[in-house]
Scaffold this active site. Structure first.
Site, PDB file in Angstrom:
ATOM      1  N   TYR A 124       0.769  -1.214   0.052  1.00 38.53           N
ATOM      2  CA  TYR A 124       0.103   0.099   0.027  1.00 38.53           C
ATOM      3  C   TYR A 124       0.754   1.109  -0.191  1.00 38.53           C
ATOM      4  CZ  TYR A 124      -3.473   3.408   0.738  1.00 38.53           C
ATOM      5  OH  TYR A 124      -4.348   4.513   0.579  1.00 38.53           O
ATOM      6  N   GLN A 186     -10.475   0.441   1.321  1.00 39.73           N
ATOM      7  CA  GLN A 186     -11.082  -0.346   0.182  1.00 39.73           C
ATOM      8  C   GLN A 186      -9.716  -1.099  -0.388  1.00 39.73           C
ATOM      9  OE1 GLN A 186     -11.459   3.176   0.508  1.00 39.73           O
ATOM     10  NE2 GLN A 186     -11.446   4.195  -1.543  1.00 39.73           N
ATOM     11  N   ASN A 209      -2.903   6.108   6.413  1.00 42.18           N
ATOM     12  CA  ASN A 209      -3.807   7.198   7.449  1.00 42.18           C
ATOM     13  C   ASN A 209      -4.637   6.087   8.363  1.00 42.18           C
ATOM     14  OD1 ASN A 209      -6.360   6.296   6.244  1.00 42.18           O
ATOM     15  ND2 ASN A 209      -6.514   8.053   5.073  1.00 42.18           N
ATOM     16  N   SER A 233       3.114   9.342  11.906  1.00 44.19           N
ATOM     17  CA  SER A 233       4.582   9.491  12.062  1.00 44.19           C
ATOM     18  C   SER A 233       5.151  10.163  13.244  1.00 44.19           C
ATOM     19  CB  SER A 233       5.276   9.795  10.846  1.00 44.19           C
ATOM     20  OG  SER A 233       6.765   9.710  10.555  1.00 44.19           O
ATOM     21  N   GLN A 255       9.390  15.593  10.394  1.00 43.33           N
ATOM     22  CA  GLN A 255       8.251  14.928  10.649  1.00 43.33           C
ATOM     23  C   GLN A 255       6.924  15.597  10.956  1.00 43.33           C
ATOM     24  OE1 GLN A 255       8.505  11.176  10.651  1.00 43.33           O
ATOM     25  NE2 GLN A 255       9.986  12.203   9.672  1.00 43.33           N
ATOM     26  N   HIS A 258       4.511  15.801   7.954  1.00 42.31           N
ATOM     27  CA  HIS A 258       3.767  14.599   7.452  1.00 42.31           C
ATOM     28  C   HIS A 258       2.240  14.876   7.569  1.00 42.31           C
ATOM     29  CE1 HIS A 258       6.430  11.261   6.148  1.00 42.31           C
ATOM     30  NE2 HIS A 258       7.144  11.659   7.109  1.00 42.31           N
ATOM     31  N   GLU A 322       9.366   6.151  16.841  1.00 46.88           N
ATOM     32  CA  GLU A 322       9.540   5.544  15.397  1.00 46.88           C
ATOM     33  C   GLU A 322      10.885   5.884  14.891  1.00 46.88           C
ATOM     34  OE1 GLU A 322       7.618   5.909  11.196  1.00 46.88           O
ATOM     35  OE2 GLU A 322       7.152   7.316  12.415  1.00 46.88           O
ATOM     36  N   HIS A 323      11.209   7.116  15.043  1.00 48.16           N
ATOM     37  CA  HIS A 323      12.507   7.568  14.547  1.00 48.16           C
ATOM     38  C   HIS A 323      13.251   8.281  15.899  1.00 48.16           C
ATOM     39  CE1 HIS A 323      10.162   8.201  10.968  1.00 48.16           C
ATOM     40  NE2 HIS A 323      11.004   7.510  10.341  1.00 48.16           N
ATOM     41  N   ASP A 356      14.445   7.920   5.579  1.00 49.96           N
ATOM     42  CA  ASP A 356      13.466   8.054   4.757  1.00 49.96           C
ATOM     43  C   ASP A 356      13.495   7.861   3.236  1.00 49.96           C
ATOM     44  OD1 ASP A 356      11.688   8.491   6.677  1.00 49.96           O
ATOM     45  OD2 ASP A 356      11.230  10.468   6.315  1.00 49.96           O
ATOM     46  N   GLU A 410       2.778 -36.959  29.051  1.00 55.50           N
ATOM     47  CA  GLU A 410       1.811 -35.937  28.712  1.00 55.50           C
ATOM     48  C   GLU A 410       0.669 -36.717  28.193  1.00 55.50           C
ATOM     49  OE1 GLU A 410       3.022 -33.395  25.581  1.00 55.50           O
ATOM     50  OE2 GLU A 410       4.166 -31.977  27.077  1.00 55.50           O
ATOM     51  N   HIS A 415       1.384 -40.545  20.373  1.00 52.49           N
ATOM     52  CA  HIS A 415       2.485 -40.039  19.988  1.00 52.49           C
ATOM     53  C   HIS A 415       3.614 -40.732  20.355  1.00 52.49           C
ATOM     54  CE1 HIS A 415       0.197 -36.212  19.692  1.00 52.49           C
ATOM     55  NE2 HIS A 415       1.504 -35.529  19.703  1.00 52.49           N
TER      56      HIS A 415
END
Length: 429
Positions: A124, A186, A209, A233, A255, A258, A322-323, A356, A410, A415
């Site tokens: 994506y 979608q 998003n 971000s 950042q 963004h 994140e960064h 990036d 067990e 087994h």
């Protein structure tokens, strides 16, 4: 940008809270989208393109002509930059290829582990307020190196029904041939269930998003894996007097631009330095085309003054950015003390934007504190590990009794019998 001075640990979570995501409201919107795409396939995708992207599409697929002419619409300078970035990203991700592991754990018992590509992956690529062709590199390059059999790329069209030529050009450069004009929840739904045009995939990658994020998390309920949970971000800069205020301000703004829900944080041992950075932010803001977005983002942001370094490091690890940019005198000591971050940028001359775009590391990273338990995208993200074992007659004689004892205790008699019947056969040979 609010300044906090030596905040108590029990206030960290509140003071550094990320922008609130209205999960219930978002899910109410996303769930019907997934349901309609599952029921109506491409017909739903055309309808959502009209509803959300305000375009009546003639075709969901990027045409061969659009692919062939994308190069003509880009400057030679941009194409050269994309090629440099591609080369660096390929080099770093190829270096992550690991050898097949083979180990004889005891005489006659050989175990093996081998990496296999995930067969069908969906990428994506956001294309709303900024066409992220760099993300095509970050996801497409490792997918190709891993050897994924089928790769589909989904990205939203503009109001003319077109995809930004840089996204198309970069996808073509990598070797991705299926580019679909569909965005938002979608797109995730289409890759989750499959439609006449969009193939069903095994794993979905890519930022997006809050609606895309919610759709990805819902996709996991239908047997589709995702790269990681992710949100807006964020960056945290840890700096002292050896840092350059203008550099720090530029990283924070990189950042903040963004999106309005992005968050930037400065941690420093000097209130004077924090004020210098804020002054630089105000000055640099004036020249930014995305000034309005950055200003709104800065309302979620903080400058934290921490006199004690160990407390500062505890705060950083608790926040799990994140960064993380480290611009301090004792950088080696600090780097060794960080265990929660998506990606780390070390020194005054390592801007976050290098990661990036073109340094070679991957920019698809865990946000919202998920760096505590998730890694960023790497070659391994597109692979799965399969294990094998081969046991000889000698090996079964050596290992069999151990299996029999464990199975019996067990209370799993079948087994145990699977081993016993073989051992008895060997006794008769």
């Amino acid at each position: 940008m609010k300044i906090l001075k030596n905040p108590e640990q029990d206030t960290w979570k509140k003071e550094l809270a990320r922008p609130v995501q209205k999960t219930k409201q978002i899910n109410k919107i996303v769930k019907p989208i997934l349901r309609k795409v599952k029921q109506n396939g491409d017909k739903a995708l055309f309808k959502f393109a009209l509803e959300y992207d305000h375009v009546q599409l003639e075709s969901l697929l990027v045409s061969e002509n659009e692919i062939n002419t994308s190069s003509e619409k880009l400057s030679a300078e941009l194409k050269e930059a994309i090629q440099v970035a591609k080369t660096n990203i390929e080099r770093f991700h190829k270096a992550q290829i690991s050898d097949e592991l083979v180990e004889e754990v005891m005489p006659g018992v050989v175990c093996k582990r081998k990496s296999m590509p995930i067969q069908r992956v969906g990428l994506y690529i956001p294309g709303g307020t900024a066409p992220l062709f760099s993300t095509v590199l970050m996801l497409g390059v490792p997918a190709m190196i891993a050897g994924c059999k089928e790769i589909v790329l989904c990205t939203p069209p503009d109001r003319h029904g077109e995809i930004h030529p840089a996204i198309i050009y970069t996808a073509d450069l990598i070797g991705i041939t299926k580019i679909v004009k569909v965005g938002g929840a979608q797109a995730v739904a289409a890759m989750t269930f499959g439609t006449q045009i969009v193939p069903k995939v095994d794993k979905i990658f890519g930022p997006g998003n809050q609606y895309v994020t919610a759709a990805k998390q819902m996709a996991t309920k239908y047997g589709v894996a995702i790269d990681m949970p992710a949100g807006p971000s964020e960056v945290l800069v840890y700096a002292d007097k050896t840092a350059i205020p203008a550099f720090v301000a530029s990283d924070l703004l990189s950042q903040a631009e963004h999106g309005v829900d992005s968050q930037v944080v400065l941690v420093t041992n000097s209130e004077k330095f924090a004020k210098k950075v804020i002054k630089e932010i105000d000055a640099q803001l004036e020249d930014l085309p995305r000034k309005d977005i950055a200003i709104k983002s800065l309302k979620n942001s903080r400058a934290v003054v921490m006199d004690d370094q160990s407390e500062a490091l505890n705060l950083i690890n608790e926040y799990a950015p994140e960064h993380l940019i480290i611009a301090v005198e004792n950088e080696d000591e600090v780097v060794d003390s960080i265990f929660n971050a998506g990606s780390i940028f070390i020194g005054n001359f390592t801007p976050e934007s290098a990661g990036d775009y073109a340094s070679g590391t991957n920019h698809t990273l865990p946000t919202y504190g998920y760096a505590r338990n998730y890694s960023g995208v790497s070659l391994d993200s597109f692979l799965k590990k399969m294990t094998y074992q081969k046991i000889t007659e000698e090996g079964l004689k050596n290992l069999g009794p151990t299996i029999e004892v464990m199975a019996a205790n067990e209370l799993l008699e079948a087994h145990k019998n699977a081993v016993t019947i073989r051992l008895n056969y060997l006794k008769l040979k």
